[in-house]
Design an enzyme around this catalytic site. Structure first.
Site, PDB file in Angstrom:
ATOM      1  N   CYS A 237       1.630  12.538 -11.508  1.00 37.09           N
ATOM      2  CA  CYS A 237       2.908  12.022 -10.993  1.00 37.09           C
ATOM      3  C   CYS A 237       2.926  10.491 -11.060  1.00 37.09           C
ATOM      4  O   CYS A 237       3.749   9.853 -10.410  1.00 37.09           O
ATOM      5  CB  CYS A 237       3.166  12.522  -9.573  1.00 37.09           C
TER       6      CYS A 237
ATOM      7  N   ASN B  15     -13.433  16.325  -0.634  1.00 35.64           N
ATOM      8  CA  ASN B  15     -13.025  15.387  -1.667  1.00 35.64           C
ATOM      9  C   ASN B  15     -13.066  16.153  -2.996  1.00 35.64           C
ATOM     10  O   ASN B  15     -14.095  16.700  -3.384  1.00 35.64           O
ATOM     11  CB  ASN B  15     -14.014  14.212  -1.690  1.00 35.64           C
ATOM     12  N   ALA B  16     -11.942  16.186  -3.680  1.00 33.27           N
ATOM     13  CA  ALA B  16     -11.834  17.020  -4.882  1.00 33.27           C
ATOM     14  C   ALA B  16     -12.839  16.608  -5.956  1.00 33.27           C
ATOM     15  O   ALA B  16     -13.391  17.470  -6.654  1.00 33.27           O
ATOM     16  CB  ALA B  16     -10.422  16.924  -5.440  1.00 33.27           C
TER      17      ALA B  16
ATOM     18  N   ASP C  82      -3.368  18.815  -9.246  1.00 37.01           N
ATOM     19  CA  ASP C  82      -2.139  18.062  -8.911  1.00 37.01           C
ATOM     20  C   ASP C  82      -2.490  16.880  -8.011  1.00 37.01           C
ATOM     21  O   ASP C  82      -2.098  16.840  -6.831  1.00 37.01           O
ATOM     22  CB  ASP C  82      -1.125  18.991  -8.229  1.00 37.01           C
TER      23      ASP C  82
ATOM     24  N   PHE D 101      -6.161  19.712  -4.901  1.00 37.44           N
ATOM     25  CA  PHE D 101      -5.136  18.850  -4.293  1.00 37.44           C
ATOM     26  C   PHE D 101      -3.971  19.746  -3.851  1.00 37.44           C
ATOM     27  O   PHE D 101      -2.836  19.583  -4.280  1.00 37.44           O
ATOM     28  CB  PHE D 101      -4.641  17.757  -5.258  1.00 37.44           C
TER      29      PHE D 101
ATOM     30  N   ASP E 128      -8.208  20.395  -0.474  1.00 36.78           N
ATOM     31  CA  ASP E 128      -7.532  19.127  -0.189  1.00 36.78           C
ATOM     32  C   ASP E 128      -8.400  18.348   0.788  1.00 36.78           C
ATOM     33  O   ASP E 128      -9.198  18.939   1.531  1.00 36.78           O
ATOM     34  CB  ASP E 128      -6.148  19.378   0.415  1.00 36.78           C
ATOM     35  N   SER E 129      -8.224  17.015   0.809  1.00 41.73           N
ATOM     36  CA  SER E 129      -9.022  16.209   1.740  1.00 41.73           C
ATOM     37  C   SER E 129      -8.314  16.050   3.088  1.00 41.73           C
ATOM     38  O   SER E 129      -8.883  15.513   4.020  1.00 41.73           O
ATOM     39  CB  SER E 129      -9.301  14.834   1.134  1.00 41.73           C
TER      40      SER E 129
HETATM   41  N1  SAH Z   1      -0.033  20.211  -5.040  1.00 42.95           N
HETATM   42  C1  SAH Z   1       0.640  19.755  -3.849  1.00 42.95           C
HETATM   43  C2  SAH Z   1       0.859  18.255  -3.809  1.00 42.95           C
HETATM   44  C3  SAH Z   1      -0.388  17.428  -3.927  1.00 42.95           C
HETATM   45  S1  SAH Z   1      -0.157  15.790  -3.408  1.00 42.95           S
HETATM   46  C4  SAH Z   1       1.980  20.455  -3.728  1.00 42.95           C
HETATM   47  O1  SAH Z   1       2.528  20.869  -4.758  1.00 42.95           O
HETATM   48  O2  SAH Z   1       2.515  20.560  -2.624  1.00 42.95           O
HETATM   49  C5  SAH Z   1      -1.772  15.188  -3.461  1.00 42.95           C
HETATM   50  C6  SAH Z   1      -2.705  15.740  -2.420  1.00 42.95           C
HETATM   51  O3  SAH Z   1      -3.988  15.224  -2.711  1.00 42.95           O
HETATM   52  C7  SAH Z   1      -2.422  15.348  -0.980  1.00 42.95           C
HETATM   53  O4  SAH Z   1      -2.299  16.520  -0.217  1.00 42.95           O
HETATM   54  C8  SAH Z   1      -3.651  14.553  -0.527  1.00 42.95           C
HETATM   55  O5  SAH Z   1      -4.036  14.871   0.797  1.00 42.95           O
HETATM   56  C9  SAH Z   1      -4.694  15.036  -1.495  1.00 42.95           C
HETATM   57  N2  SAH Z   1      -5.798  14.134  -1.826  1.00 42.95           N
HETATM   58  C10 SAH Z   1      -5.771  12.810  -2.091  1.00 42.95           C
HETATM   59  N3  SAH Z   1      -6.976  12.374  -2.467  1.00 42.95           N
HETATM   60  C11 SAH Z   1      -7.809  13.446  -2.441  1.00 42.95           C
HETATM   61  C12 SAH Z   1      -9.187  13.655  -2.771  1.00 42.95           C
HETATM   62  N4  SAH Z   1      -9.959  12.656  -3.202  1.00 42.95           N
HETATM   63  N5  SAH Z   1      -9.694  14.900  -2.639  1.00 42.95           N
HETATM   64  C13 SAH Z   1      -8.924  15.934  -2.231  1.00 42.95           C
HETATM   65  N6  SAH Z   1      -7.620  15.799  -1.948  1.00 42.95           N
HETATM   66  C14 SAH Z   1      -7.073  14.576  -2.044  1.00 42.95           C
END
Ligand code: SAH
Length: 368
Positions: A311, A250-251, A271, A203, A224-225
């Protein structure tokens, strides 16, 4: 105060500053009124407020004094954090010479309030530009007319900001929140202290953790997605002359595939976005956190570092620690808690308003 707690409200205009009393007429002070939100009243003072725009200007000045005292190593930070700065419904973030603001309530949307805010910010900070980030859904909930995001002042739309010596591109038209996740700023630096070896930032958004890890890790991968987020992440890597591998995926799927394939890392950051948007989906959220942490822990080498965040305001620190503990048990790993962290100090927590605390960041040492 919730709408259900309001006994009577006569002749109150949307967004008005109103005196609040109990049923016996004893005064609570003054509040900002919303005619549509479930939160009908947001208290702003225990006394009368004859001139809200000038009170707002004073509170913006106080918010800046607090930041001057406590914010270090960055030209990007939150200047006003709503209730935590006694300005409910207002967010102002600074990205170097550009300010990005969000207006979330009827009271903050009024023209005299907007004018006072811009006047004070200009006087104090002399920004090159001030941009507004509009959340269409919130305006709808507050029954405010639709508005476009864009510049309120100046004509600069992009800049470069620096956190802990790492540089980032900022564009008023791009990204989530007001642009970046400034609440994690101090946690980036903390994670970098312990990070080593091959690292995975799950993420990763625009790459903030990944680029901090890259200071000490020879190999870093960010996942990230969101393709637009990864495009900025790639530009940020270039800006810092770092090589990071960015993967659009997708994470959940990626962690499943990688752990099944026996991939191993020395450092993993998790995160995710807030899984529990309301108390109702708490159980589902906890399952989500459990799965992520379990898969990450399986891939961490002995001596490895897990940086795991939540969060979701609705997930307490105790609940989050329990989930991580459960995941460690299932993964047959022992965790030592190195650091138990929260949001950066420019996102203050009021001890008497638990709602102002939402971010959890645990840094753990993993042994087999
Ligand atoms: N770590 C980052 C903030 C992450 S916010 C920082 O510190 O700047 C959450 C992120 O998760 C977003 O960028 C969103 O695009 C991503 N996201 C949401 N669902 C997801 C998924 N299923 N797989 C991968 N990424 C995802």
């Amino acid at each position: 105060m919730y709408r259900s707690d309001v006994l009577s409200a006569t002749n109150v205009a949307p967004g008005a500053v109103v005196p609040v009393t109990d049923e016996r007429g004893r005064s609570f002070g003054a509040a900002l009124y919303s005619s549509s939100s479930q939160i009908a009243l947001r208290m702003i003072s225990t006394g009368p407020v004859p001139d809200f725009p000038s009170l707002l200007r004073e509170r913006v000045r106080n918010a800046l004094v607090y930041r001057e005292q406590l914010v270090r190593d960055t030209d990007a930070y939150r200047i006003v954090f709503s209730e935590a700065d006694f300005l409910p419904g207002l967010i102002v973030d600074r990205y170097n010479d550009i300010l990005s603001l969000q207006i979330l309530t009827q009271a903050m949307d009024s023209n005299p309030v907007r004018d006072a805010l811009l006047a004070e910010l200009t006087q104090q900070l002399k920004p090159a530009a001030v941009a507004e980030r509009v959340d269409a859904h919130i305006r709808e909930l507050e029954q405010l007319p639709p508005r476009e995001s864009g510049l309120l002042l100046g004509d600069k739309t992009t800049t470069i900001f620096t956190m802990n010596g790492v540089r980032f591109h900022f564009d008023i038209r791009e990204g989530q929140k007001t642009g970046a996740f400034l609440d994690q700023r101090e946690n980036y630096a903390a994670a970098a202290l312990y990070a080593h070896g091959e690292a995975l930032d799950v993420f990763c958004y625009q790459g903030a953790f990944a680029l901090h890890l890259a200071k000490s890790c020879p190999q870093v991968t960010g996942v990230d997605s969101s393709r637009p987020a990864l495009e900025v992440a790639d530009k940020n890597a270039l800006l810092n002359q770092r090589e990071v591998e960015w993967i659009e995926a997708n994470a959940f799927d990626l962690l499943k595939d990688y752990s099944a394939a026996g991939k191993q890392y020395h450092t993993i950051v998790l995160d995710p976005p807030a899984f529990a948007k309301t108390r109702k989906n708490l159980e589902t959220a906890l399952r989500g956190y459990k799965e992520l942490n379990l898969r990450a822990l399986k891939m961490l080498r002995p001596g490895g570092i897990l940086v795991t965040c939540s969060c979701s305001y609705h997930v307490s620190e105790t609940e989050f620690l329990e989930v991580v503990t459960d995941a460690a048990r299932d993964a047959h790993k022992t965790l030592r808690l190195l650091d138990k962290r929260t949001q950066a100090k420019d996102h203050p927590t009021l001890v008497n308003v638990p709602e102002t605390s939402y971010l959890k960041c645990l840094i753990c040492h993993v042994s087999a």
